[in-house]
Scaffold this motif. Structure first.
Motif, short mmCIF file in Angstrom:
data_model
loop_
_atom_site.label_atom_id
_atom_site.label_comp_id
_atom_site.label_asym_id
_atom_site.label_seq_id
_atom_site.Cartn_x
_atom_site.Cartn_y
_atom_site.Cartn_z
N ARG A 4 0.84 -1.19 0.00
CA ARG A 4 0.00 0.00 0.00
C ARG A 4 0.88 1.25 0.00
NH1 ARG A 4 -5.08 0.15 3.97
NH2 ARG A 4 -5.55 -1.62 2.59
N LEU A 5 0.51 2.22 -0.81
CA LEU A 5 1.28 3.45 -0.96
C LEU A 5 0.65 4.57 -0.15
CD1 LEU A 5 1.73 3.25 -4.85
CD2 LEU A 5 3.40 2.60 -3.11
N ASN A 6 1.50 5.50 0.29
CA ASN A 6 1.03 6.67 1.04
C ASN A 6 0.58 7.75 0.07
OD1 ASN A 6 1.47 5.68 3.66
ND2 ASN A 6 3.65 6.17 3.53
N TRP A 7 -0.61 8.26 0.32
CA TRP A 7 -1.23 9.23 -0.58
C TRP A 7 -1.55 10.51 0.17
CZ3 TRP A 7 -6.99 9.93 -1.02
CH2 TRP A 7 -7.33 10.83 -2.06
N ARG A 46 9.79 1.85 -8.13
CA ARG A 46 10.42 1.49 -6.87
C ARG A 46 11.27 0.23 -7.01
NH1 ARG A 46 6.37 1.69 -1.71
NH2 ARG A 46 6.67 3.88 -1.12
N ALA A 47 10.75 -0.70 -7.80
CA ALA A 47 11.44 -1.99 -7.97
C ALA A 47 12.50 -1.94 -9.06
CB ALA A 47 10.41 -3.07 -8.29
N GLY A 48 12.68 -0.78 -9.67
CA GLY A 48 13.66 -0.64 -10.73
C GLY A 48 13.26 -1.35 -12.01
N GLN A 49 11.96 -1.52 -12.21
CA GLN A 49 11.45 -2.22 -13.38
C GLN A 49 10.77 -1.25 -14.33
OE1 GLN A 49 8.73 -4.95 -11.57
NE2 GLN A 49 10.34 -6.27 -10.73
N LEU A 53 -7.52 5.16 -12.91
CA LEU A 53 -6.33 5.99 -13.04
C LEU A 53 -5.42 5.81 -11.83
CD1 LEU A 53 -8.05 7.23 -15.33
CD2 LEU A 53 -7.17 9.47 -14.65
N TYR A 54 -6.01 5.73 -10.63
CA TYR A 54 -5.18 5.51 -9.44
C TYR A 54 -4.48 4.14 -9.49
CZ TYR A 54 -6.49 9.75 -6.93
OH TYR A 54 -6.63 11.07 -6.55
N THR A 55 -5.16 3.13 -10.03
CA THR A 55 -4.53 1.83 -10.17
C THR A 55 -3.38 1.89 -11.18
OG1 THR A 55 -6.55 0.65 -9.59
CG2 THR A 55 -4.92 -0.57 -10.84
N ASP A 56 -3.58 2.60 -12.29
CA ASP A 56 -2.50 2.80 -13.25
C ASP A 56 -1.29 3.43 -12.56
OD1 ASP A 56 -4.13 1.88 -15.31
OD2 ASP A 56 -4.66 3.89 -16.01
N LEU A 57 -1.55 4.45 -11.75
CA LEU A 57 -0.45 5.16 -11.09
C LEU A 57 0.23 4.29 -10.04
CD1 LEU A 57 -2.09 8.69 -10.74
CD2 LEU A 57 -0.10 8.09 -12.12
N ALA A 58 -0.54 3.54 -9.27
CA ALA A 58 0.06 2.66 -8.27
C ALA A 58 0.97 1.64 -8.93
CB ALA A 58 -1.04 1.96 -7.46
N THR A 59 0.54 1.09 -10.05
CA THR A 59 1.34 0.11 -10.78
C THR A 59 2.64 0.74 -11.27
OG1 THR A 59 -0.66 -1.06 -11.46
CG2 THR A 59 1.35 -1.49 -12.72
N ALA A 60 2.55 1.95 -11.82
CA ALA A 60 3.74 2.64 -12.33
C ALA A 60 4.69 2.99 -11.20
CB ALA A 60 3.33 3.89 -13.09
N ILE A 61 4.17 3.47 -10.07
CA ILE A 61 5.01 3.84 -8.93
C ILE A 61 5.71 2.60 -8.38
CG2 ILE A 61 4.99 4.71 -6.56
CD1 ILE A 61 2.64 6.54 -7.47
N PRO A 95 4.56 -1.14 -16.90
CA PRO A 95 3.74 -1.62 -18.01
C PRO A 95 3.06 -0.46 -18.70
CG PRO A 95 2.66 -2.06 -15.92
CD PRO A 95 4.03 -1.55 -15.59
N GLU A 96 2.55 -0.72 -19.92
CA GLU A 96 1.84 0.32 -20.65
C GLU A 96 0.70 0.87 -19.80
OE1 GLU A 96 -0.63 1.03 -24.82
OE2 GLU A 96 -0.36 -0.99 -24.02
N SER A 97 0.62 2.19 -19.76
CA SER A 97 -0.42 2.83 -18.96
C SER A 97 -1.22 3.77 -19.85
CB SER A 97 0.20 3.62 -17.81
OG SER A 97 -0.79 4.40 -17.14
N TRP A 98 -2.53 3.77 -19.63
CA TRP A 98 -3.39 4.70 -20.35
C TRP A 98 -3.80 5.87 -19.46
CZ3 TRP A 98 -7.11 1.19 -23.72
CH2 TRP A 98 -6.37 0.66 -24.78
N CYS A 99 -3.09 6.07 -18.38
CA CYS A 99 -3.35 7.22 -17.52
C CYS A 99 -2.84 8.49 -18.21
CB CYS A 99 -2.65 7.03 -16.17
SG CYS A 99 -2.96 8.37 -15.00
N PRO A 100 -3.64 9.54 -18.29
CA PRO A 100 -3.17 10.79 -18.93
C PRO A 100 -2.00 11.39 -18.16
CG PRO A 100 -5.56 10.77 -18.69
CD PRO A 100 -5.04 9.63 -17.87
N MET A 101 -0.99 11.81 -18.88
CA MET A 101 0.23 12.32 -18.26
C MET A 101 0.41 13.81 -18.58
SD MET A 101 0.96 9.56 -16.77
CE MET A 101 2.60 9.80 -16.09
#
Length: 383
Positions: free
Chosen positions: A3-6, A338-341, A326-334, A344-350
């Motif tokens: 879980r991430l701090n928001w 963090r893991a240095g990976q 969108l929050y799930t997209d961001l959590a996955t990207a964050i 994955p492709e994200s459709w969250c607007p940047m």
């Protein structure tokens, strides 16, 4: 996933958008609301934060106090949402990005194109994610539309029609209503009212679905109620980067329309139509065939639509669940960063999407002042 701090800035008690963000961020258990500066009144913001379960030490009086308080914490926030008035987005977003804190900013991302370009550069320099809350792109069937276009179901896209027209500012008696008045005040709203407030969503939706960005446009603005300085109705013609023609109508005086967000896409081999007030149905008309209703949650949808669908077929899904995607997209990207990976492709607007949208709004205002002259809609850094 851990879980991430928001953190949340703005969106306090009585806010229109705050509840949707709080629901969206927490539905999947990926974020914990750990910090907040929720109100322009510091005492009110601190008090409301405590009712939401935020610890007293992280219930801040304003965003500067929040930035200072979070800066050196070992458990500092991983993502902050900026849900404050438009003219404050740039300063707050830039400050948190510069500190390496990921940001989800409400639209419009900035008030000027130069500010938007600065946000893009700041995000690139710090390595932090900067996303923009075009939350309607999180709807399952909107993502299915994009998938259908991308895989060629419609063939070459000829035309996209986008509209966001409501009638909630049609009463001239609201001239002194502070919740309405500020939207038509250039000092608070900038160069545009309804185009920057609603039309920007319709424009992003068109761009998102067809995978093209605005290149040039011609606009007609009208102020139809009272003595408003800024427009309450706009019609914009656009030429998109892939050659598609876009027609966009946005209005705040369309009595009988409630929310009024709709997008239609017409290609060589078929057409699609989706309305946000009926988000569970997508109309698909293949060339020479009958119109079909595609149901959210039904069989044979794209993986992107399935991933964005959260309740069983036949039940309504609403705006907070679109935000949640969108929050799930961001959590996955964050988590990937963090893991240095590679994320994955994200459709969250940047931030780039936010910048292109702001540039198009300014171009529309410029065109309207010049009686509809065609102008370049691209940000200078992308020309």
């Amino acid at each position: 996933m851990e879980r991430l701090n928001w953190g949340l800035i703005g969106g306090g008690e009585g806010s229109q958008i705050g509840p949707a963000h709080r629901l969206g961020a927490r539905i999947d258990g990926l974020f914990e609301l750990a910090a907040g500066a929720l109100d322009a009144n510091p005492d009110a913001g601190r008090a409301y934060a405590r009712t939401l379960g935020i610890a007293a030490a992280r219930a801040y009086g304003d965003w500067r106090e929040m930035l200072e308080g979070e800066r050196n914490r070992p458990d500092r926030i991983d993502l902050v949402t900026v849900a404050t008035p438009n003219h404050t987005h740039f300063e707050i977003t830039r400050a948190f990005l510069a500190e390496g804190i990921n940001v989800l900013c409400e639209k419009p991302m900035t008030m000027t194109v130069a500010e938007g370009e600065e946000i893009v550069r700041t995000a690139e320099g710090s390595g932090a994610i900067c996303a923009v809350n075009y939350g309607y792109s999180g709807y399952s069937l909107v993502r299915h539309m994009r998938a259908m276009v991308a895989r060629g179901d419609l063939g070459k896209i000829r035309l996209v029609m986008a509209e966001f027209a409501h009638g909630h500012h049609a009463d001239a008696a609201d001239a002194d209503n502070p919740r309405v008045r500020w939207r038509y005040d250039p000092a608070q709203a900038g160069v545009s009212a309804v185009m920057a407030d609603c039309g920007i969503h319709a424009l992003h939706m068109a761009s998102f679905v067809i995978g093209q960005s605005p290149e040039k446009l011609s606009a007609d603005f009208a102020s139809l109620v009272g003595d408003r300085v800024l427009e309450d109705d706009a019609m914009v013609n656009l030429r998109m980067s892939g050659g598609t023609t876009c027609r966009l109508w946005t209005s705040a005086v369309a009595l009988g329309h409630q929310h009024g967000l709709r997008v239609q896409v017409f290609g060589e081999k078929g057409g699609l139509s989706w309305a946000q007030e009926q988000p569970n149905q997508l109309l698909w008309t293949p060339l020479g065939g009958r119109t079909e209703i595609i149901e959210r949650g039904g069989p044979n949808l794209s993986p992107q639509a399935d991933a964005a669908s959260r309740v069983t077929v036949g039940h309504a899904e609403g705006m907070p669940l679109a935000f949640a995607n969108l929050y799930t997209d961001l959590a996955t990207a964050i988590a990937a960063r963090r893991a240095g990976q590679a994320a994955p492709e994200s459709w969250c607007p940047m931030a780039e999407d936010g910048l292109r949208s702001v540039a198009a709004v300014h171009a529309a205002a410029e065109s309207a002042r010049a009686d509809g002259a065609w102008v370049d809609a691209r940000p200078p850094m992308y020309r």
